[in-house]
Design an enzyme around this catalytic site. Structure first.
Site, PDB file in Angstrom:
ATOM      1  N   CYS A 161       0.205  -1.069  -0.265  1.00 52.04           N
ATOM      2  CA  CYS A 161       0.344  -0.088   0.006  1.00 52.04           C
ATOM      3  C   CYS A 161       1.317   1.391  -0.148  1.00 52.04           C
ATOM      4  O   CYS A 161       0.680   1.758  -0.491  1.00 52.04           O
ATOM      5  CB  CYS A 161      -1.069  -0.058   1.066  1.00 52.04           C
ATOM      6  SG  CYS A 161      -0.175   0.021   3.304  1.00 52.04           S
ATOM      7  N   HIS A 211      -3.072   1.545   7.247  1.00 51.04           N
ATOM      8  CA  HIS A 211      -3.332   1.235   5.579  1.00 51.04           C
ATOM      9  C   HIS A 211      -3.296   2.749   4.623  1.00 51.04           C
ATOM     10  O   HIS A 211      -3.776   3.356   5.996  1.00 51.04           O
ATOM     11  CB  HIS A 211      -4.284   0.497   5.680  1.00 51.04           C
ATOM     12  CG  HIS A 211      -4.164  -0.428   3.802  1.00 51.04           C
ATOM     13  ND1 HIS A 211      -3.888  -0.915   2.658  1.00 51.04           N
ATOM     14  CD2 HIS A 211      -5.639   0.870   2.925  1.00 51.04           C
ATOM     15  CE1 HIS A 211      -3.932  -1.403   1.636  1.00 51.04           C
ATOM     16  NE2 HIS A 211      -5.152  -0.395   1.319  1.00 51.04           N
ATOM     17  N   HIS A 262      -5.833   1.859  -4.504  1.00 54.11           N
ATOM     18  CA  HIS A 262      -4.752   1.618  -3.380  1.00 54.11           C
ATOM     19  C   HIS A 262      -4.122  -0.127  -3.829  1.00 54.11           C
ATOM     20  O   HIS A 262      -5.184  -0.784  -4.737  1.00 54.11           O
ATOM     21  CB  HIS A 262      -5.410   1.349  -2.058  1.00 54.11           C
ATOM     22  CG  HIS A 262      -6.489   0.093  -1.964  1.00 54.11           C
ATOM     23  ND1 HIS A 262      -6.863  -0.750  -0.565  1.00 54.11           N
ATOM     24  CD2 HIS A 262      -7.885   0.021  -2.626  1.00 54.11           C
ATOM     25  CE1 HIS A 262      -7.514  -1.534  -0.888  1.00 54.11           C
ATOM     26  NE2 HIS A 262      -8.598  -0.652  -2.043  1.00 54.11           N
TER      27      HIS A 262
END
Length: 157
Positions: free
Chosen positions: A71, A121, A133
């Site tokens: 990520c 994240h 993402h």
């Protein structure tokens, strides 16, 4: 005798456009804040396009591209291509950004997912409550709806 409509010559029209362009460009150099905002908007737009261009690239823990990403590797890579530097991890990226409210977010801003005070994240906001993402092992870079309200927003400076 009827009057003929007067049509300016091409040279006159070009001269007017050039003078207008010169005035606008010269004026922007006297307003540095606008120039900085325009550059930031350009960088976030470029980063968003870079991330979207990586659609389908597989997730790999610790990867920062150009063919595999985790990520924060995707956000780091995308912003690097747009001329901006970011730290390696999602938490460090959050600490490096200007924090925003949900109502202030814009396409290209970073979206940080958190549990309590821990960021785990990150993705790039694409508008319409969606992010680009690199989700997790076995998945690939994708556009996805933000699935929780436990998010913070940050703008890369």
């Amino acid at each position: 005798m009827s009057a003929q409509p007067r049509i300016p010559s091409l040279a006159t029209r070009i001269g007017t456009a050039s003078a207008l362009t010169a005035t606008v460009l010269a004026g922007s150099s006297f307003v540095p804040a606008l120039t900085a905002d325009a550059q930031a908007a350009t960088a976030s737009g470029k980063a968003l396009k870079v991330a979207a261009g990586k659609k389908g690239a597989p997730y790999k823990y610790g990867a920062v591209g150009p063919n595999r990403f985790d990520c924060s590797g995707l956000t780091l890579y995308s912003y690097r291509k747009a001329g901006k530097k970011l730290p390696r991890t999602a938490a460090a990226q959050y600490n490096k950004t200007r924090h925003l409210s949900k109502s202030s977010r814009k396409a290209g801003d970073l979206v940080f997912f958190h549990s309590g005070r821990n960021v785990y994240h990150v993705g790039i906001y694409a508008g319409k409550n969606k992010i680009w993402h690199a989700p997790k092992p076995g998945k690939s870079v994708r556009l996805e709806k933000i699935w929780t309200n436990k998010v913070w927003y940050g703008r890369v400076r």
